[in-house]
Design an enzyme around this catalytic site. Sequence first.
Site, PDB file in Angstrom:
ATOM      1  N   HIS A 146       0.844  -1.208   0.000  1.00  0.00           N
ATOM      2  CA  HIS A 146       0.000   0.000   0.000  1.00  0.00           C
ATOM      3  C   HIS A 146       0.874   1.252   0.000  1.00  0.00           C
ATOM      4  CE1 HIS A 146      -3.556   2.385   1.663  1.00  0.00           C
ATOM      5  NE2 HIS A 146      -2.537   3.167   1.991  1.00  0.00           N
ATOM      6  N   GLU A 147       1.873   1.283   0.884  1.00  0.00           N
ATOM      7  CA  GLU A 147       2.746   2.459   0.973  1.00  0.00           C
ATOM      8  C   GLU A 147       3.664   2.575  -0.243  1.00  0.00           C
ATOM      9  OE1 GLU A 147       2.088   4.658   3.139  1.00  0.00           O
ATOM     10  OE2 GLU A 147       0.649   3.356   4.174  1.00  0.00           O
ATOM     11  N   HIS A 150       1.692   4.286  -2.824  1.00  0.00           N
ATOM     12  CA  HIS A 150       1.716   5.739  -2.626  1.00  0.00           C
ATOM     13  C   HIS A 150       2.982   6.340  -3.229  1.00  0.00           C
ATOM     14  CE1 HIS A 150      -1.841   6.572  -0.347  1.00  0.00           C
ATOM     15  NE2 HIS A 150      -1.495   5.887   0.727  1.00  0.00           N
ATOM     16  N   GLU A 197      -6.208   6.782  -1.143  1.00  0.00           N
ATOM     17  CA  GLU A 197      -6.101   5.634  -0.247  1.00  0.00           C
ATOM     18  C   GLU A 197      -6.711   4.389  -0.885  1.00  0.00           C
ATOM     19  OE1 GLU A 197      -4.604   5.115   2.779  1.00  0.00           O
ATOM     20  OE2 GLU A 197      -3.669   7.022   2.274  1.00  0.00           O
TER      21      GLU A 197
END
Length: 387
Positions: A146-147, A150, A197
């Site tokens: 997930h990060e 980003h 997100e």
Amino acid sequence: MSDSSNGSNGHAPGERLPGRQRKRFPDVSSRAYEHPADRSALVALRKLSGFDTVFKALSGLLPERSLRLLFLSDSVRVGEQQFQHLHTMLLDACYILDLPKVPPMYVTQDPQPNAMCIGLDEPVIVVTTGLVELLDEEEMRAVVGHEAGHALSGHAVYRTILLFLTNFAVKVAWIPLGNVAIMAIVTALREWFRKSELSADRAGLLVGQDVQASMRGLMKIAGGNHLHEMNVDAFLAQAEEYEAGGDLRDSVLKIMNMLPRSHPFTTVRAAELKKWSESRDFQRIMDGHYPRRTEDKDTSVTDSLRESANHYAESVRSSKDPLMGLVRDIAGGAGDLGGRLRDVFTGRPAGGPGASGGPGSPGDSGGPANGSPEKGPEGPSEGGGKA
């Protein structure tokens, strides 16, 4: 997983990564997994001439250097000698998403489960001890992915600006117009960031390639480390109840609850990710058919905006939220809108005594024909039935 690697992200050619056999996505563009609203904004920003230069110039005004020094001095940097399992996950995530450079990662002491990716010049990933202690290996792999998502999308820049503006808004709260102006920007950034997100959740699924692990991680973030007391289907049912339950008053409350948040509600994130995992878009990526980074410069802003608009239109059409139902009615030319709104917000049954269009109300001749009451909202809300 492909055995080939250029080694630019810290992996030796032919290195076999630990864990399950998972697919890799060479040269994948972040457009492959980005939510349409997130993607259209990013495509437009990337097309602005000098955009990167302007924001890098802002780095002198923003507390990025201070944050980096803070993490370096008061957190634990992930590496081969510290939090080695997280270091391996980070290398793995960067390998699968083909990030050109592995961002530094820190673990900071905080019992609140959280993770973030910030930075203007280079992204920095930070995870809290509360999150590390809460999640198992596969759940944590999805979070690291997930990060990394980003970082690949460039979200860290806007996240840093959002943090700065939020803090700045507090400092200028005593200036009436100044605070209003700053909070308007913050509100818009929060709306975009909530969509980002959802994009990063998709990136986490592409890295972990285990939708159940992603679901478990979101459930734990919502309800703690009590998996034996939780159920994925029941958790997703909460999202369904949240979206469809209540009346227009609840719809307004949902908006008010959401405005100050930088993240979507956890049940909503789980439902959105489950839906995407079952979509043709996800399957095409897994089959190796996805946008390439080398094609990003040729991406049309108009096409991206059109896709975003189509997504929102489809969301309105398919939503079970009462407010979205009202929007559909307006678009469809529903009659006696004012009366229906009054009925809903006063709790009167549609078509009942004193209700718009009901017997004895003034102007009967202009309303729905007697004996054919217009179908309205589902009557007064039930006490205690709100999600």
